[in-house]
Write a protein that holds these residues in place. Sequence first.
Motif, mmCIF file in Angstrom:
data_model
loop_
_atom_site.group_PDB
_atom_site.id
_atom_site.type_symbol
_atom_site.label_atom_id
_atom_site.label_comp_id
_atom_site.label_asym_id
_atom_site.label_seq_id
_atom_site.Cartn_x
_atom_site.Cartn_y
_atom_site.Cartn_z
ATOM 1 N N VAL A 93 0.723 -1.050 -0.440
ATOM 2 C CA VAL A 93 0.037 -0.205 -0.255
ATOM 3 C C VAL A 93 0.900 1.455 -0.200
ATOM 4 O O VAL A 93 0.685 2.017 -0.785
ATOM 5 N N ILE A 94 1.427 0.946 0.823
ATOM 6 C CA ILE A 94 2.654 2.461 0.919
ATOM 7 C C ILE A 94 3.352 2.287 -0.795
ATOM 8 O O ILE A 94 3.629 3.793 -0.824
ATOM 9 N N SER A 95 3.254 1.499 -0.824
ATOM 10 C CA SER A 95 4.550 1.279 -2.412
ATOM 11 C C SER A 95 3.228 2.378 -3.654
ATOM 12 O O SER A 95 3.737 2.899 -4.413
ATOM 13 N N ALA A 96 2.071 1.365 -3.465
ATOM 14 C CA ALA A 96 1.466 2.489 -4.381
ATOM 15 C C ALA A 96 1.324 3.605 -3.954
ATOM 16 O O ALA A 96 0.868 4.400 -5.628
ATOM 17 N N PHE A 97 0.499 4.183 -2.565
ATOM 18 C CA PHE A 97 0.598 5.280 -2.867
ATOM 19 C C PHE A 97 1.902 6.461 -3.301
ATOM 20 O O PHE A 97 1.264 7.491 -3.834
#
Length: 131
Positions: A93-97
């Motif tokens: 999720v952090i990578s996607a954001f």
Amino acid sequence: MRITREEVCEFTRKACLDNGFSEGFFEEFWERLLKRDDIYKEYVYYLVKREFLGEVRIEGYQVVDVLIWQMDGFKSKLDRDNYDMKNNEAKMVISAFDTFLKMAKEPEEYVKRMQHDTGTDYEDKFFGSLK
């Protein structure tokens, strides 16, 4: 539920550091996140609800589209069982954001990547490149 910006900051710092991101990565990510209230709102909504709000679109793409695109890329590495995002929701999720924030700044580059890099074009030791 009410969550303060300071709580989001501390949660994000801890999630970054606990999942292999550096302090420098966190600081850059946080700085970019604070410059985009709309994406910040999406991020906080995900943290609280564990689902995507889906209000922000960049060239027709939402952050969930970025997550799916990255998952396709992760799959090729997961197939070889050598990637640390396996079963790591926070890191994904952090990578996607992070990618979504970069996409907001340079949409053409990331749209091109998403349309051409499906994650299935990788080197195979027996068959060579599938491209």
